[in-house]
Scaffold this motif. Structure first.
Motif, PDB file in Angstrom:
ATOM      1  N   SER A   6       2.954  -2.062  -9.923  1.00  0.00           N
ATOM      2  CA  SER A   6       3.432  -1.367 -11.113  1.00  0.00           C
ATOM      3  C   SER A   6       4.059  -0.034 -10.742  1.00  0.00           C
ATOM      4  CB  SER A   6       2.275  -1.140 -12.092  1.00  0.00           C
ATOM      5  OG  SER A   6       1.663  -2.359 -12.455  1.00  0.00           O
ATOM      6  N   ASN A   7       3.495   0.592  -9.694  1.00  0.00           N
ATOM      7  CA  ASN A   7       4.016   1.892  -9.269  1.00  0.00           C
ATOM      8  C   ASN A   7       3.580   2.162  -7.840  1.00  0.00           C
ATOM      9  OD1 ASN A   7       5.442   4.376  -9.879  1.00  0.00           O
ATOM     10  ND2 ASN A   7       3.441   5.392  -9.760  1.00  0.00           N
ATOM     11  N   LEU A   8       4.457   2.763  -7.068  1.00  0.00           N
ATOM     12  CA  LEU A   8       4.150   3.174  -5.699  1.00  0.00           C
ATOM     13  C   LEU A   8       4.760   4.549  -5.469  1.00  0.00           C
ATOM     14  CD1 LEU A   8       3.239   2.870  -2.760  1.00  0.00           C
ATOM     15  CD2 LEU A   8       5.313   1.542  -2.321  1.00  0.00           C
ATOM     16  N   ALA A  24      -0.443   8.232  -0.583  1.00  0.00           N
ATOM     17  CA  ALA A  24       0.091   7.094  -1.336  1.00  0.00           C
ATOM     18  C   ALA A  24      -0.767   6.788  -2.558  1.00  0.00           C
ATOM     19  CB  ALA A  24       0.170   5.865  -0.436  1.00  0.00           C
ATOM     20  N   GLN A  25      -0.090   6.431  -3.633  1.00  0.00           N
ATOM     21  CA  GLN A  25      -0.729   5.931  -4.850  1.00  0.00           C
ATOM     22  C   GLN A  25      -0.145   4.547  -5.115  1.00  0.00           C
ATOM     23  OE1 GLN A  25      -3.166   7.631  -6.617  1.00  0.00           O
ATOM     24  NE2 GLN A  25      -3.055   9.182  -4.999  1.00  0.00           N
ATOM     25  N   LEU A  26      -0.973   3.500  -4.924  1.00  0.00           N
ATOM     26  CA  LEU A  26      -0.550   2.127  -5.161  1.00  0.00           C
ATOM     27  C   LEU A  26      -1.208   1.635  -6.439  1.00  0.00           C
ATOM     28  CD1 LEU A  26      -0.239   2.535  -1.979  1.00  0.00           C
ATOM     29  CD2 LEU A  26      -0.389   0.057  -1.827  1.00  0.00           C
ATOM     30  N   ILE A  27      -0.400   1.303  -7.410  1.00  0.00           N
ATOM     31  CA  ILE A  27      -0.916   0.894  -8.706  1.00  0.00           C
ATOM     32  C   ILE A  27      -0.412  -0.494  -9.036  1.00  0.00           C
ATOM     33  CG2 ILE A  27      -1.035   1.438 -11.162  1.00  0.00           C
ATOM     34  CD1 ILE A  27      -0.529   4.361 -10.435  1.00  0.00           C
ATOM     35  N   THR A  28      -1.335  -1.394  -9.358  1.00  0.00           N
ATOM     36  CA  THR A  28      -1.015  -2.734  -9.831  1.00  0.00           C
ATOM     37  C   THR A  28      -1.608  -2.879 -11.238  1.00  0.00           C
ATOM     38  OG1 THR A  28      -3.002  -3.954  -9.174  1.00  0.00           O
ATOM     39  CG2 THR A  28      -1.401  -3.469  -7.430  1.00  0.00           C
ATOM     40  N   PRO A  29      -1.356  -3.994 -11.896  1.00  0.00           N
ATOM     41  CA  PRO A  29      -1.984  -4.176 -13.203  1.00  0.00           C
ATOM     42  C   PRO A  29      -3.508  -4.158 -13.167  1.00  0.00           C
ATOM     43  CG  PRO A  29      -0.135  -5.681 -12.967  1.00  0.00           C
ATOM     44  CD  PRO A  29      -0.325  -5.029 -11.630  1.00  0.00           C
ATOM     45  N   SER A  34      -5.719   4.973  -3.712  1.00  0.00           N
ATOM     46  CA  SER A  34      -5.236   6.240  -3.161  1.00  0.00           C
ATOM     47  C   SER A  34      -5.549   6.231  -1.670  1.00  0.00           C
ATOM     48  CB  SER A  34      -5.929   7.428  -3.840  1.00  0.00           C
ATOM     49  OG  SER A  34      -5.750   7.386  -5.241  1.00  0.00           O
ATOM     50  N   LEU A  35      -4.513   6.393  -0.844  1.00  0.00           N
ATOM     51  CA  LEU A  35      -4.745   6.260   0.593  1.00  0.00           C
ATOM     52  C   LEU A  35      -3.601   6.826   1.406  1.00  0.00           C
ATOM     53  CD1 LEU A  35      -4.062   2.563   1.663  1.00  0.00           C
ATOM     54  CD2 LEU A  35      -3.303   3.513  -0.495  1.00  0.00           C
ATOM     55  N   ASN A  36      -3.911   7.015   2.695  1.00  0.00           N
ATOM     56  CA  ASN A  36      -2.899   7.239   3.718  1.00  0.00           C
ATOM     57  C   ASN A  36      -2.826   5.957   4.539  1.00  0.00           C
ATOM     58  OD1 ASN A  36      -2.436  10.037   3.058  1.00  0.00           O
ATOM     59  ND2 ASN A  36      -4.401  10.481   4.023  1.00  0.00           N
ATOM     60  N   LEU A  37      -1.645   5.373   4.649  1.00  0.00           N
ATOM     61  CA  LEU A  37      -1.506   4.035   5.231  1.00  0.00           C
ATOM     62  C   LEU A  37      -0.426   4.018   6.298  1.00  0.00           C
ATOM     63  CD1 LEU A  37      -2.115   0.956   5.172  1.00  0.00           C
ATOM     64  CD2 LEU A  37      -0.381   0.770   3.363  1.00  0.00           C
ATOM     65  N   HIS A  66      -9.176  -4.494  -7.405  1.00  0.00           N
ATOM     66  CA  HIS A  66      -9.558  -5.817  -7.912  1.00  0.00           C
ATOM     67  C   HIS A  66      -9.239  -6.837  -6.820  1.00  0.00           C
ATOM     68  CE1 HIS A  66     -10.010  -9.347 -10.423  1.00  0.00           C
ATOM     69  NE2 HIS A  66     -10.473  -8.576 -11.392  1.00  0.00           N
ATOM     70  N   MET A  67     -10.188  -7.737  -6.548  1.00  0.00           N
ATOM     71  CA  MET A  67     -10.029  -8.653  -5.424  1.00  0.00           C
ATOM     72  C   MET A  67      -8.882  -9.634  -5.619  1.00  0.00           C
ATOM     73  SD  MET A  67     -14.010  -9.161  -4.261  1.00  0.00           S
ATOM     74  CE  MET A  67     -13.565  -9.883  -2.690  1.00  0.00           C
ATOM     75  N   ASN A  68      -8.406  -9.813  -6.849  1.00  0.00           N
ATOM     76  CA  ASN A  68      -7.213 -10.637  -7.066  1.00  0.00           C
ATOM     77  C   ASN A  68      -6.012 -10.098  -6.315  1.00  0.00           C
ATOM     78  OD1 ASN A  68      -8.387 -12.563  -8.648  1.00  0.00           O
ATOM     79  ND2 ASN A  68      -7.551 -11.836 -10.588  1.00  0.00           N
ATOM     80  N   ASP A  69      -5.976  -8.773  -6.106  1.00  0.00           N
ATOM     81  CA  ASP A  69      -4.840  -8.166  -5.421  1.00  0.00           C
ATOM     82  C   ASP A  69      -4.905  -8.343  -3.909  1.00  0.00           C
ATOM     83  OD1 ASP A  69      -3.541  -7.313  -7.714  1.00  0.00           O
ATOM     84  OD2 ASP A  69      -4.621  -5.411  -7.783  1.00  0.00           O
ATOM     85  N   ILE A  70      -6.015  -8.889  -3.410  1.00  0.00           N
ATOM     86  CA  ILE A  70      -6.143  -9.131  -1.969  1.00  0.00           C
ATOM     87  C   ILE A  70      -5.854 -10.590  -1.628  1.00  0.00           C
ATOM     88  CG2 ILE A  70      -7.699  -8.814   0.018  1.00  0.00           C
ATOM     89  CD1 ILE A  70      -9.329  -6.894  -1.643  1.00  0.00           C
ATOM     90  N   VAL A  71      -5.754 -11.439  -2.642  1.00  0.00           N
ATOM     91  CA  VAL A  71      -5.577 -12.881  -2.425  1.00  0.00           C
ATOM     92  C   VAL A  71      -4.340 -13.181  -1.591  1.00  0.00           C
ATOM     93  CG1 VAL A  71      -5.120 -15.083  -3.582  1.00  0.00           C
ATOM     94  CG2 VAL A  71      -6.870 -13.541  -4.473  1.00  0.00           C
ATOM     95  N   PHE A  72      -3.264 -12.397  -1.761  1.00  0.00           N
ATOM     96  CA  PHE A  72      -2.041 -12.627  -1.000  1.00  0.00           C
ATOM     97  C   PHE A  72      -2.301 -12.561   0.500  1.00  0.00           C
ATOM     98  CE2 PHE A  72       1.795 -10.842   1.064  1.00  0.00           C
ATOM     99  CZ  PHE A  72       2.656 -11.909   0.854  1.00  0.00           C
ATOM    100  N   PHE A  73      -3.216 -11.664   0.913  1.00  0.00           N
ATOM    101  CA  PHE A  73      -3.522 -11.491   2.335  1.00  0.00           C
ATOM    102  C   PHE A  73      -4.661 -12.396   2.794  1.00  0.00           C
ATOM    103  CE2 PHE A  73      -2.017  -7.438   0.592  1.00  0.00           C
ATOM    104  CZ  PHE A  73      -0.864  -7.255   1.357  1.00  0.00           C
ATOM    105  N   ALA A  74      -5.500 -12.846   1.869  1.00  0.00           N
ATOM    106  CA  ALA A  74      -6.643 -13.715   2.199  1.00  0.00           C
ATOM    107  C   ALA A  74      -6.765 -14.779   1.109  1.00  0.00           C
ATOM    108  CB  ALA A  74      -7.920 -12.901   2.321  1.00  0.00           C
TER     109      ALA A  74
END
Length: 290
Positions: A6-8, A24-29, A34-37, A66-74
Motif C-alpha cells: 500500500s505504501n513504501l 523504511a516503512q512498509l505498509i500492506t493491507p 518499520s526497519l532498516n533493510l 500478518h503471516m499472509n504477507d510472508i506466504v510469497f516467500f514461504a
C-alpha cells in the motif's frame, strides 16, 4: 500473486550488487513494518533465485506483521492467519535465516524472546530449527487461536494444558516442527518442570510420541488430575517413554522416583516407580521408602 504494498517509504540506495533501505516503512493491507533493510547479491539475476542468492540483513523495529504477507516467500505457510508483533535482527538468505534478539508477541499473553536459526525455508515441513529461548510465555487460550498452514487449529494440544495456567519457559529446541528435542525449564501455575525430551508427531496414529526425562519441583498433582482432596504437592524425577497426553490415549512406560508426595494429609518421602500405563490401567511395581 506476491505482496501488495500500500505504501513504501525509505531512504534508498540501489546498485547492481545491493539495495539498502534506511528508515523504511512498509505498509500492506495487513501489515506495517518499520526497519532498516539491506539486500546483497552478485547481480540483478540473483533476484531470479531470490530464496538462495539474495542475502538479507533486516534490523526490524517494533512492527505488526500478518503471516499472509510472508506466504510469497514461504508458500507452505499459506493459511496461517496469524498477526504478530515483531522486533529483532534477521540475517541470511531465506534458505538459511538467522534471527538475533528476536521479540515476538501474539494474542493476549504470548511472548517469545530469543535467537533462532531456520535452515530449509521456504518448505516449512522440511525446515530444521535451532531455537534458543530466553523467555517464552503463553496460555491455552492463545495456543488455541494460533493457526497452522491450511488455517488449521493447533488441535493436538490437550485441554489439560489449561490446568497449568500461565506457562513460561526457557531453554533450547532443536529439530523439525514435528520431530524435535527439548531441553527446557517450564514454570506453570501448578509447579516447575525441567525437561530433556524428544517429541514426535505420529500422523498415522494422530498422537504425540515422546521419550526423555522429566523433573518437577512443587508440582500440584491434585490440581492437574482434579483430585485436590487426595493429592498435594510433590517432586519427581522420571524417565518416560510412550505416546498420548490424555488418560484415554496414554500408553507409556515410567521409571524413577517421586519425593515428598502429600496423600490425604500423609507425607510419603520417597516412592520408587517402574510401571506401564495404558488405557487407564496401571501395571508395574511401586515401593515406598518412608
Amino acid at each position: 500473486c506476491g505482496v501488495v504494498l500500500s505504501n513504501l517509504e525509505a531512504k534508498a540506495i540501489v546498485s547492481p550488487t545491493a539495495m539498502i533501505l534506511t528508515d523504511a516503512q512498509l505498509i500492506t493491507p495487513l501489515s506495517h513494518a518499520s526497519l532498516n533493510l539491506t539486500f546483497n547479491y552478485n547481480g540483478w539475476s540473483s533476484y531470479l533465485n531470490f530464496i538462495d542468492d539474495v542475502i538479507l540483513d533486516a534490523d526490524i523495529q517494533p512492527s505488526m506483521v500478518h503471516m499472509n504477507d510472508i506466504v510469497f516467500f514461504a508458500p507452505d505457510i499459506d493459511g496461517m492467519e496469524n498477526e504478530v508483533r515483531l522486533q529483532g535482527r534477521v540475517k541470511g538468505p531465506i534458505k538459511n535465516m538467522k534471527g538475533k534478539d528476536i521479540k515476538l508477541y501474539f494474542g493476549n499473553s504470548t511472548l517469545f524472546r530469543g535467537d533462532a536459526q531456520m535452515t530449509g525455508l521456504p518448505n516449512i515441513y522440511e525446515t530444521f530449527v535451532n531455537l534458543k529461548v530466553d523467555d517464552f510465555t503463553t496460555d491455552l487460550s492463545d495456543l488455541q487461536k494460533f493457526k497452522l498452514p491450511g488455517n488449521l487449529p493447533l488441535d493436538m494440544i490437550p485441554e489439560e494444558i489449561e490446568k497449568l495456567g500461565h506457562i513460561r519457559l526457557k531453554g533450547r529446541f532443536t529439530g523439525f516442527y514435528n520431530d524435535f528435542v527439548s531441553n527446557a525449564q517450564v514454570y506453570t501455575d501448578i509447579g516447575k518442570l525441567i525437561t530433556d525430551v524428544q517429541i514426535k508427531s505420529d500422523k498415522e496414529k494422530e498422537t504425540i510420541v515422546y521419550q526423555g526425562d522429566f523433573k518437577a519441583t512443587g508440582f500440584q498433582l491434585g490440581q492437574l488430575i482434579e483430585m485436590e482432596s487426595d493429592f498435594g504437592a510433590l517432586d519427581f524425577d522420571l524417565h518416560v517413554k510412550g505416546q498420548g497426553v490424555t488418560l484415554p490415549t496414554l500408553k507409556t512406560q515410567i521409571d524413577g522416583n517421586i519425593d515428598g508426595l502429600n496423600f490425604r494429609g500423609n507425607q510419603l518421602e520417597t516412592i520408587f516407580i517402574d510401571a506401564a500405563i495404558s488405557e487407564n490401567k496401571f501395571q508395574g511395581s511401586v515401593s515406598i521408602d518412608d
